[in-house]
Design a protein around this motif. Sequence first.
Motif, PDB file in Angstrom:
ATOM      1  N   PRO A  31      32.727 -47.233   9.244  1.00 13.89           N
ATOM      2  CA  PRO A  31      32.227 -47.352  10.621  1.00 13.89           C
ATOM      3  C   PRO A  31      31.881 -46.003  11.261  1.00 13.89           C
ATOM      4  N   ASP A  32      32.449 -44.899  10.739  1.00 13.05           N
ATOM      5  CA  ASP A  32      32.191 -43.587  11.344  1.00 13.05           C
ATOM      6  C   ASP A  32      31.025 -42.851  10.676  1.00 13.05           C
ATOM      7  N   ALA A  33      30.331 -43.513   9.763  1.00 14.20           N
ATOM      8  CA  ALA A  33      29.249 -42.857   9.021  1.00 14.20           C
ATOM      9  C   ALA A  33      27.969 -42.768   9.850  1.00 14.20           C
ATOM     10  N   GLY A  44      28.808 -29.974  19.811  1.00 13.37           N
ATOM     11  CA  GLY A  44      29.240 -31.250  20.352  1.00 13.37           C
ATOM     12  C   GLY A  44      29.135 -32.420  19.395  1.00 13.37           C
ATOM     13  N   ARG A  45      28.604 -32.168  18.183  1.00 10.27           N
ATOM     14  CA  ARG A  45      28.446 -33.244  17.206  1.00 10.27           C
ATOM     15  C   ARG A  45      29.513 -33.121  16.123  1.00 10.27           C
ATOM     16  N   PRO A  46      29.911 -34.257  15.574  1.00 10.12           N
ATOM     17  CA  PRO A  46      30.894 -34.186  14.488  1.00 10.12           C
ATOM     18  C   PRO A  46      30.314 -33.468  13.271  1.00 10.12           C
ATOM     19  N   MET A  47      31.120 -32.617  12.644  1.00  9.87           N
ATOM     20  CA  MET A  47      30.682 -31.893  11.452  1.00  9.87           C
ATOM     21  C   MET A  47      30.853 -32.782  10.219  1.00  9.87           C
ATOM     22  N   LEU A 101      37.541 -34.089   9.097  1.00 11.16           N
ATOM     23  CA  LEU A 101      38.727 -34.293   9.934  1.00 11.16           C
ATOM     24  C   LEU A 101      39.651 -33.079   9.872  1.00 11.16           C
ATOM     25  N   ASP A 102      40.289 -32.785  11.028  1.00  8.91           N
ATOM     26  CA  ASP A 102      41.258 -31.688  11.037  1.00  8.91           C
ATOM     27  C   ASP A 102      42.614 -32.200  10.548  1.00  8.91           C
ATOM     28  N   ARG A 127      41.593 -35.766  13.362  1.00 10.68           N
ATOM     29  CA  ARG A 127      40.539 -35.892  14.366  1.00 10.68           C
ATOM     30  C   ARG A 127      39.252 -35.244  13.863  1.00 10.68           C
ATOM     31  N   PRO A 128      38.072 -35.775  14.226  1.00 13.30           N
ATOM     32  CA  PRO A 128      36.800 -35.189  13.786  1.00 13.30           C
ATOM     33  C   PRO A 128      36.639 -33.762  14.293  1.00 13.30           C
ATOM     34  N   VAL A 129      36.151 -32.893  13.403  1.00 10.10           N
ATOM     35  CA  VAL A 129      35.841 -31.506  13.780  1.00 10.10           C
ATOM     36  C   VAL A 129      34.437 -31.495  14.370  1.00 10.10           C
TER      37      VAL A 129
END
Length: 611
Positions: free
Chosen positions: A558-560, A525-528, A509-510, A514-516
């Motif tokens: 849930p974001d895993a 385009g994918r979350p790091m 997250l930045d 928000r997801p980087v």
Amino acid sequence: MNHQSLSAFIWSVADLLRGDYKQSDYGKVILPFTVLRRLDCVLAATKPAVLAEFEKRSGEGLNPEPFLLRAAGQSFYNTSPMDMAKLIGDSDHIAHNLYAYIQAFSPAVRDIFERFEFATQIDRLAKAGLLYQVAEKFARIDLHPGSVDNHQMGLAFEELIRRFAELSNETAGEHFTPREVIKLMVSLLFVEDDDLLSKPSVVRTIYDPTAGTGGMLSVAEDYMAGLNPTARLTMFGQELNDESYAICKADMLIKGQDVANIMPGNTLSDDGHPTRKFDYMLSNPPFGVEWKKVEKVVRQEHEGQGFNGRFGPGLPRVSDGSLLFLMHLLSKMRPASEGGCRFGIVLNGSPLFTGGAGSGESEIRRYLLESDLVEAIVALPTDMFYNTGIATYVWIVSNRKPAHRKGQLQLIDASVFWKKMPKSLGSKRREMSDEDIATVTRLFGGFEAAQLATVTDAQGKEVVREVVVQGEFPPAAPEGGKVRLKPLSRLFDNEAFGYRTITVERPLLDDQGRPVVGVKGKAKGRPMPDSALRDTENVPLAEDVETYFKREVLPHAPDAWIDESKTKVGYEIPFNRHFYVFEPPRDLAEIDADLLAVTDRIKAMIEGLAA
């Protein structure tokens, strides 16, 4: 004469050596002299015939060896007119005569005394003025097989080695294995071989890569002779320690075995039987010993030959080489198409579970289980070995599993089958009885789940223990007593010990939470992933990974997501977990009542003293 009194008599020689020899060096004299006297007694009856044959064939210009072996009735001979009785008849020339006597043995026997470096000890004893006295002591002992059979002789050697190892602060258990452990292993090996048990004149081969003094091979031969006297077991082995090798070789000579089958040297770096395959194998490799000395050679074989060599499945950590011996045995198995092979090996607990998915240990377990090679693993009682009290396990491995065992592994907890020894021997305080060995063999042969029922009376004293096979009813509890049931034998599919280690990632997250997102290549385009939040989960092979992930991970994160490129398959055998029985703690009121009773008793004792 039993082996205790024999070893005590031989040990009395130490009284002569005291002062001139350090205690740790007694074995350098006593062991070779014991072997010499044994060989001397064995050859006594045929001595005149051998000497006559030697004179005759030498005069004819022929190679006398085959004629001498036939005349001796053994696989060795001695061409000197001397024997130990005559040696002590000439005290002034005892050193010269003794050396000449040893040189007159056949080459295989001379090698035994070279391994003992016996010539050095003859010189040392002669300079100390002790040689005649020591030789005279041994000349008095009757070590003929008619008086001391091979079994008793083997036990005497082991007892002597144990005592010398204790004096020199060495590890006696590196040289030999307790006889009851060998009996158990041998009975497990032979339990299903109907041809061996019944077919007349059958021939089988057996191999021990860590032969020690030859105890495993000897017990196997004795056991088989008891089952089928017409069967023959051809023995092979290799041993690193020179003294143990010399004793093993002497024992094989007296038994009529081909001593060329017993090789010296390090099994891992210099395989003494590189092309041979065997019907049976036994081994008790050293526990937890590093293999750094042979690391270069072993790694070269692993990397250069792969599965064409001995170490294809993987390499364990350098601190414990026991699994290297297991893989060595795998490479020596007679192919299933030629009758197959079964072997037993004693290992400590670490090979069962050490190393995560992808490690060398896990890959070795994976190869064994996915190839369906392990028939059973038997937990032994602790305090069974002379040099360690740790938990040990016998692995039974075979490439000729009967149909009803296919795809399955049997775990047997034999750690409850022991009795206390009257006197401890080093770290060995417990032993298994013949009845215990028969019970474990029956559990293995029956291939059934079973429990141990322990019946206690109203006072909590054990009344009886009974093995309850699946389908049978446990015994009834006496009035006020209890029956405790504990797993004894359990059957598992091989797959039950496998798992997938999945890597669970969480987004980086930045500053705004928000997801980087990646901007280049495949990550675009994918979350790091955030490495600080990275975690792993072990998913049983029998369970679907996605189902597990949705049930166990997503409700909490849930974001895993799963990084599938990092998924690895692993195998471990958590033996103790499968035999653990939870016992609820005692009721608090019961504990309070006991404490109150003890307190009242102490108060009464104090009041009695004050009065």
